[in-house]
Write a protein that holds these residues in place. Structure first.
Motif, PDB file in Angstrom:
ATOM      1  N   HIS A  36       2.996   6.191  -6.307  1.00 48.41           N
ATOM      2  CA  HIS A  36       2.608   6.474  -7.701  1.00 48.41           C
ATOM      3  C   HIS A  36       1.730   7.717  -7.752  1.00 48.41           C
ATOM      4  O   HIS A  36       1.014   8.020  -6.806  1.00 48.41           O
ATOM      5  CB  HIS A  36       1.796   5.319  -8.289  1.00 48.41           C
ATOM      6  N   ARG A  37       1.791   8.409  -8.907  1.00 47.19           N
ATOM      7  CA  ARG A  37       0.900   9.540  -9.088  1.00 47.19           C
ATOM      8  C   ARG A  37      -0.473   9.009  -9.536  1.00 47.19           C
ATOM      9  O   ARG A  37      -1.512   9.439  -9.077  1.00 47.19           O
ATOM     10  CB  ARG A  37       1.476  10.515 -10.119  1.00 47.19           C
ATOM     11  N   THR A  38      -0.443   8.059 -10.479  1.00 48.82           N
ATOM     12  CA  THR A  38      -1.673   7.368 -10.868  1.00 48.82           C
ATOM     13  C   THR A  38      -1.318   5.903 -11.089  1.00 48.82           C
ATOM     14  O   THR A  38      -0.150   5.565 -11.249  1.00 48.82           O
ATOM     15  CB  THR A  38      -2.253   7.896 -12.205  1.00 48.82           C
ATOM     16  N   LEU A  39      -2.343   5.049 -11.104  1.00 52.15           N
ATOM     17  CA  LEU A  39      -2.128   3.647 -11.466  1.00 52.15           C
ATOM     18  C   LEU A  39      -2.611   3.458 -12.906  1.00 52.15           C
ATOM     19  O   LEU A  39      -3.477   4.195 -13.376  1.00 52.15           O
ATOM     20  CB  LEU A  39      -2.903   2.737 -10.514  1.00 52.15           C
TER      21      LEU A  39
ATOM     22  N   LEU B  50       0.833  -1.210   0.000  1.00 46.81           N
ATOM     23  CA  LEU B  50       0.000   0.000   0.000  1.00 46.81           C
ATOM     24  C   LEU B  50       0.865   1.256   0.000  1.00 46.81           C
ATOM     25  O   LEU B  50       0.566   2.227  -0.703  1.00 46.81           O
ATOM     26  CB  LEU B  50      -0.933   0.000   1.216  1.00 46.81           C
TER      27      LEU B  50
ATOM     28  N   LEU C 253       2.316   1.661  -3.498  1.00 46.61           N
ATOM     29  CA  LEU C 253       1.321   2.205  -4.447  1.00 46.61           C
ATOM     30  C   LEU C 253       1.162   3.711  -4.248  1.00 46.61           C
ATOM     31  O   LEU C 253       1.043   4.457  -5.214  1.00 46.61           O
ATOM     32  CB  LEU C 253      -0.038   1.527  -4.252  1.00 46.61           C
ATOM     33  N   ARG C 254       1.171   4.143  -2.978  1.00 43.53           N
ATOM     34  CA  ARG C 254       0.943   5.563  -2.697  1.00 43.53           C
ATOM     35  C   ARG C 254       2.044   6.427  -3.304  1.00 43.53           C
ATOM     36  O   ARG C 254       1.837   7.622  -3.514  1.00 43.53           O
ATOM     37  CB  ARG C 254       0.831   5.758  -1.178  1.00 43.53           C
TER      38      ARG C 254
END
Lengths: 453, 453
Positions: free
Chosen positions: B167-170, B161, B164-165
């Protein structure tokens, strides 16, 4: 290696299954069925089996798999299996159904059975199903699930994440949570992937998407599919006239709509149902086909009646009988090309009042050009064959007339039928063939009567 | 209220657009185009426009929207617009493309242009695109994206988690992360929804799904679509022969495959391409249709040649000319029902060597039964019409023969064509019509020659 999956999964299991079935090793069949195959695989296997084998297999499926397998079967076959269950068996099977799947299934049953089944359910489940049942099957309402996870706009992402963690599982195909007001009015969508990359301290309002238009509950399923395709959706909210959230539609159900709609045109043009069971028994197949053959016999008799008008001419010039099928058949081929193109164009929403004029004009010109081209070829062949210039000129003129008629009817007919709420894919080809047969024989034999009289 | 969306969005905008176009208010058109419409809406608008209007609209589309619009266009129309761009313009447009979409687009260009475009890209992007380009377009490899998010099995959900955070977008359609080994071998899938309801302290290994079989890179796109439909997938991993992860396929691209495959059967049976531009210009339409008409003319001439064999008989009994189209047309209708059913059954993978025997038997019996039924009706009509019992008996016999022939050919022909790698939807209907015409005329006129001689 080309077909790892195919070889390893489906084929091999199918082969061992069919060997086991042939040898009567039913225990082994049951083991393969309930052990290794998913419910959708079992459904596919049932749909790929002739009636006797199908009944045998169905009896071997575990009771607790039956419900899921039923969901994956096409209406025709599912209806047959359902008709063999009593209300209590039905109630057991449908326990874990989602509301939209359950509504689909119930709609296939007689009203009395529906009532019996609903009475076995608890209050909350019954209300959910009755809600979905109240919308026509082919609308957004009939397609939606009521298992939505909703959140309020003013809480923080962190609170949402903690709220989600309290669930044991999330509903399948949950790519977004739905943001609603206190009155359940739709406000926006909160994509889970967006939530994961946001600051947990931000509010839902700051992160959510509001440019998504919710789907009105009465929108047709075909239009719903268009929206999903056009905007690459995985799930979408459904609202009533006041904008209140009623449920959500997910891509898996939309894929079924897309498949059925596309199959519909193909199958209807041959007078078949898109849900037609490939392995329907003889009597059922014969009965359904008989109806279509009967309708088409009217077309054929009409064509014969037209030819009958010119018996005397044919008796004088037998070559006419030899050549006349060419005119009718070329007209039918040209017309069905235009018809298919227009039916497809209408299905994907490309054709409207604004551009049908252009289309008609294009088809007209193309009909004339191809008419002239093939008229020349056929006329040449006919003159050589029968050593008669007149018959060449006559068939040339008849071909041009019929190809132009085919182009115009092929364009206008489906639009007209749709405006009268008649399915163009089903009625279109029969009517078109009647027109091209009548025009073809009439033009060819009529002209011949004038010039050989 | 039935059509909120339709009225509010598409129709209204389309109407104001077409009014603005008609009045030449191009600035207003440009504002509506680039202001309110999504790239997929613009693509749909272009596909729904006749050539001149289409060219006008395309010129008004903002440069930075062009790339996205191109992705939504069908091959035919996209190819045309692409052919008008030079390599630099192309390079500008494709900057934000995903690798699979880019590969699709490049495959439509001449090799020299592909090279030029690849040279404008940076090393990493070029490698990604060249990888996808190396697989045929109609396989899993041609369909996949390389923008996967992968995780190792031994880290905790909490770490994932936090990762993932960062990243700017997935990537779009990310419903699962892919679990791989240090060597990038595929291990399992980690659904995001499952991660959200798990204890953050558990490891990926504890939470992930391992019952998902990855898709081999060379699997055909049709089989990929079957897997997505059967297992309700949103995304799926693609691996090479050694099981190493290459990329992932997402449902939006699969929906396109489903739509194209379904359209293919419908359009091919009328000799059209599934990618056919509804608003292709006259000369293009005429040329394509001419080919199909020419092929079908061979069928028609063959039928005429058969009739020609019996000229003397027809000269003696003109009623034969009147009735003979009935036999041929009923055979054609019956055959095309069987053909369509078998083609659809093959497309969805229901028909195989194991059950084709049963199918052939069912079609044979159904052909005989419907043959007898309609033979009786037609014979009765013919006897009444021509006051001749002999002609009734002859047409009855010919009808039964032709309906049985149609059933057998309709079943066997598509399987035979497929085994020869010939498209059954394209070639099937032409060959079938030839058979039912020849058998129909031959049986009817042949029997008549015997009995009236």
């Amino acid at each position: 290696m080309t077909d790892i999956l195919e070889k390893s999964q489906a084929r091999q299991r199918l082969r061992s299954l069919s060997e086991a079935l042939d040898s009567g090793a039913l225990k082994q069949v049951a083991r393969i069925l309930n052990g290794g195959l998913s419910p959708s695989d079992i459904a596919h296997l049932l749909e790929s089996s002739p009636p006797r084998q199908r009944a045998l297999l169905w009896n071997l499926v575990d009771k607790d798999l039956e419900g899921e397998v039923l969901q994956y079967l096409s209406d025709d076959i599912r209806g047959y299996f359902l008709s063999q269950l009593n209300a209590q068996e039905l109630a057991d099977i449908i326990e874990d159904f989602e509301s939209d799947d359950l509504a689909d299934l119930l709609q296939q049953l007689p009203d009395t059975v529906i009532q019996e089944v609903l009475e076995t359910m608890d209050e909350q489940d019954r209300q959910r199903v009755e809600e979905v049942l109240s919308y026509p099957e082919d609308t957004a309402g009939g397609l939606m699930n009521t298992d939505t996870i909703t959140v309020r706009p003013d809480i923080s992402i962190d609170v949402v994440l903690r709220y989600l963690r309290r669930h044991r599982t999330l509903p399948p195909m949950t790519d977004s949570l739905i943001v609603v007001s206190r009155r359940d009015d739709f406000i926006g969508m909160l994509p889970i992937t967006k939530m994961l990359v946001s600051n947990p301290a931000s509010t839902v309002r700051e992160v959510m998407d509001t440019d998504i238009e919710p789907i009105p509950v009465s929108l047709s399923d075909t239009k719903v599919a268009t929206l999903f395709e056009r905007y690459d959706l995985i799930s979408a909210p459904v609202v009533n006239e006041e904008g209140r959230l009623l449920g959500r539609i997910t891509i898996d159900d939309v894929v079924d709509v897309i498949r059925e709609d596309a199959d519909h045109s193909l199958m209807s043009m041959a007078g078949l149902d898109e849900d037609e069971d490939t392995f329907a028994p003889v009597w059922k197949t014969t009965r359904r086909r008989a109806v279509w053959l009967g309708i088409n016999l009217i077309t054929a008799l009409t064509a014969s009646a037209v030819i009958g008008l010119f018996e005397d001419t044919i008796a004088k010039v037998v070559a006419l009988a030899v050549l006349m099928p060419i005119v009718a058949s070329m007209g039918g081929i040209a017309g069905s090309q235009t018809l298919t193109l227009v039916i497809r164009g209408m299905a994907v929403g490309q054709i409207s009042g604004a551009n049908v004029g252009w289309l008609l004009n294009r088809e007209f010109l193309s009909g004339i050009l191809n008419g002239l081209l093939w008229a020349a070829v056929v006329a040449g062949a006919a003159m050589l064959w029968f050593q008669d210039v007149m018959i060449g000129a006559i068939i040339a003129a008849a071909l041009v007339i019929n190809l132009v008629a085919a182009a115009l009817v092929g364009t206008v007919l489906p639009l007209f039928l749709k405006s009268r709420n008649i399915d163009p894919a089903l009625a279109g080809s029969v009517i078109l063939t009647t027109v091209t047969d009548v025009v073809g024989f009439m033009a060819f034999l009529g002209l011949a009567t004038i010039f050989y009289a």
